[in-house]
Write an enzyme that holds these catalytic residues in place. Sequence first.
Site, PDB file in Angstrom:
ATOM      1  N   TYR A 122       0.830  -1.212   0.000  1.00  0.00           N
ATOM      2  CA  TYR A 122       0.000   0.000   0.000  1.00  0.00           C
ATOM      3  C   TYR A 122       0.865   1.263   0.000  1.00  0.00           C
ATOM      4  CZ  TYR A 122      -4.538  -2.328   0.665  1.00  0.00           C
ATOM      5  OH  TYR A 122      -5.670  -3.081   0.492  1.00  0.00           O
ATOM      6  N   TYR A 149     -13.807   0.460  -2.664  1.00  0.00           N
ATOM      7  CA  TYR A 149     -12.499  -0.057  -2.260  1.00  0.00           C
ATOM      8  C   TYR A 149     -11.967  -1.049  -3.293  1.00  0.00           C
ATOM      9  CZ  TYR A 149      -9.014  -1.838   1.092  1.00  0.00           C
ATOM     10  OH  TYR A 149      -7.853  -2.196   1.734  1.00  0.00           O
ATOM     11  N   HIS A 150     -10.720  -0.865  -3.695  1.00  0.00           N
ATOM     12  CA  HIS A 150     -10.048  -1.671  -4.716  1.00  0.00           C
ATOM     13  C   HIS A 150     -10.589  -1.416  -6.119  1.00  0.00           C
ATOM     14  CE1 HIS A 150      -8.641  -4.701  -1.444  1.00  0.00           C
ATOM     15  NE2 HIS A 150      -7.722  -3.778  -1.667  1.00  0.00           N
ATOM     16  N   HIS A 155      -5.951   1.547  -6.344  1.00  0.00           N
ATOM     17  CA  HIS A 155      -6.742   2.377  -5.428  1.00  0.00           C
ATOM     18  C   HIS A 155      -6.933   3.749  -6.090  1.00  0.00           C
ATOM     19  CE1 HIS A 155      -5.314  -0.945  -2.928  1.00  0.00           C
ATOM     20  NE2 HIS A 155      -6.290  -0.689  -2.091  1.00  0.00           N
TER      21      HIS A 155
END
Length: 620
Positions: free
Chosen positions: A246, A463-464, A561
């Site tokens: 991340y 998300y994602h 992201h």
Amino acid sequence: MVRVDVLKASASFLCIAGGNAAAIKRQDVMATGTSLAKCPVKMADYDTKYRICPDTDFVGTSNQIIDGVADVDACAKKCAQTDGCEKAVFDTKGKVCHVKDTYNEATLLWKVNDQFTTIQVEATIDVAKQGSWTDIIRLPVIPVTAYIVPEFPEASRMLVFSSWGDTTFGGESGYTQFADYNFKTGATSALTVTNTHHDMFCPGISSLEDGRILITGGSDADKTSFYNPATNAFTEGPVMEIARGYQSQTTLSNGNVFTIGGSYSGGRGGKNGEVYDPATDAWTLLDDALVEPMLTTDHERIWREDNHGWLYGWSNESVFQAGPSKTQHWYGTTGDGSVKEAGVRDTVDAMCASNVMYDALNGKIFSAGDAQDYDKSAAYTSAHITTIGEPGTASKVERVADMSYPRGFSNAVVLPDGTILITGGQRKSLVFTDTDGILTPELLDPQTKRWTKMAPEAVARNYHSESLLLPDGTVWSGGGGMCYVSTPGASDSGCDTSVNHADGQIFSPPYLFNADGSAARRPVITSLAETAVPVGGTLTVNVEGNPCVSFALVRIGTATHPINTDQRRIPLTGHKRAGGSTYDIALPEDSGKLLPGHYYVFALNKRGTPSMAKTVRITL
């Protein structure tokens, strides 16, 4: 690569007449929960206003729930008698009519479910003002991360990947599931990458000057992999000095790559900056490029606080960190590195906010939305423009008009005309959910600081998810979901798979349409005199058709992201040679503004309609 087909519905149909609506029952079709952008069958009518689609549901808020309703016609009548009702759902088993929330203001996800029949007013979309979406494009994997493959004379392919599973992740595995999507032909193929021993789930990603894509960390947190578009192959790279997941990274003005943060995997805290040098094929730790100044404050603490930095390579091998921390910083990447506060963007942090450098000539960075905490945190509507100048100098921040919707986990793409498209997001950041997702994108004109609502997307992108500019001036928007399991190969039976979106859609912005909805005439770039031009050089472009008044270079994107540090726009003008259609374009001399690498070249007419882009490589 092993060829796989995009998901298709194979179905037979049974027609049942009765009442005002002819029911069309679908047999042996897509799985329950499959997202839809249009009815898989020919829709029937109730009177002249409402369209009926059997075996489908609108998942989302109901304003009214009415028991004891006899049939679809009766439910449609209830909707017609309710002010503002544009969508309703009839529960064929429970004999219940659900009058749904308003069309453009709520998340109403259209999905396959044979217990329900949907009723709706067919939406009237003014494509010249709101644009339009394709049908849903099915993929073999959830596109958590995506990049456009640099190709000449123009790009045609996008590679996307998830983790060791198509829709699942969990721990180190040493391999990654990819899909190759040709957006010109629609062909899709799948590939398992094993030779780099790298699970690339949620990595750092950057494009190099030579066109290779550098993918770092993720689940196998110290690994690196290269994708080479010239060979269409992956090779193993040198391990990083610090294991990361991340994290963010950005290409520098000298062609190196800087990365920082990433406590999601590979240990927590102390994830200071390091630099990759393609000339030596080695990483160097920068002891004084400290991560602590850029940390956010998060209820999940350091595991989240150094994630997804907004990094922008700039002049003299510097990096501007625009967020998500409320303070902004300059990072130096020479020697042992350095960090210096540049200013304050806001009074709050904005983890996972959309951000993009929409005008690199003038140092303009846009950011919007997201939330104080990574998860379980109310999203913002706020938007800012940050302007940067010489490295080390104070940034200037302007609060601009709020978006219409709060958006956590949304995505931003800069278009060739300089406007910015925001897609997806949800009212409250909640990982692995579609709760209160925002289907209506918004388009910002940075000149007027005004937002315009666009045509709604069919699938929640939270998300994602990610988005990318395509070479025809359209925008890819895809992904969302993933299921965590304890070990690679374990069952996902405990996971809510309804929020897994192994698919995407492509958006055509309003500039591609005339006022009557017909396709706008584009300028046509017939050729570039050269495919590689040095920073500060001259790009020669031949343009025919609709008169061209300006040009834009947009660096070809790599997104995971809301982070796409490769994306930046360079607005340019050209000098037209006498008596012809050839333009000479002087390129910026600062490689911090015009980073080395591969760019789309767009010609634009007076109304902002772009040409199909050609590809050029900018060299040092």
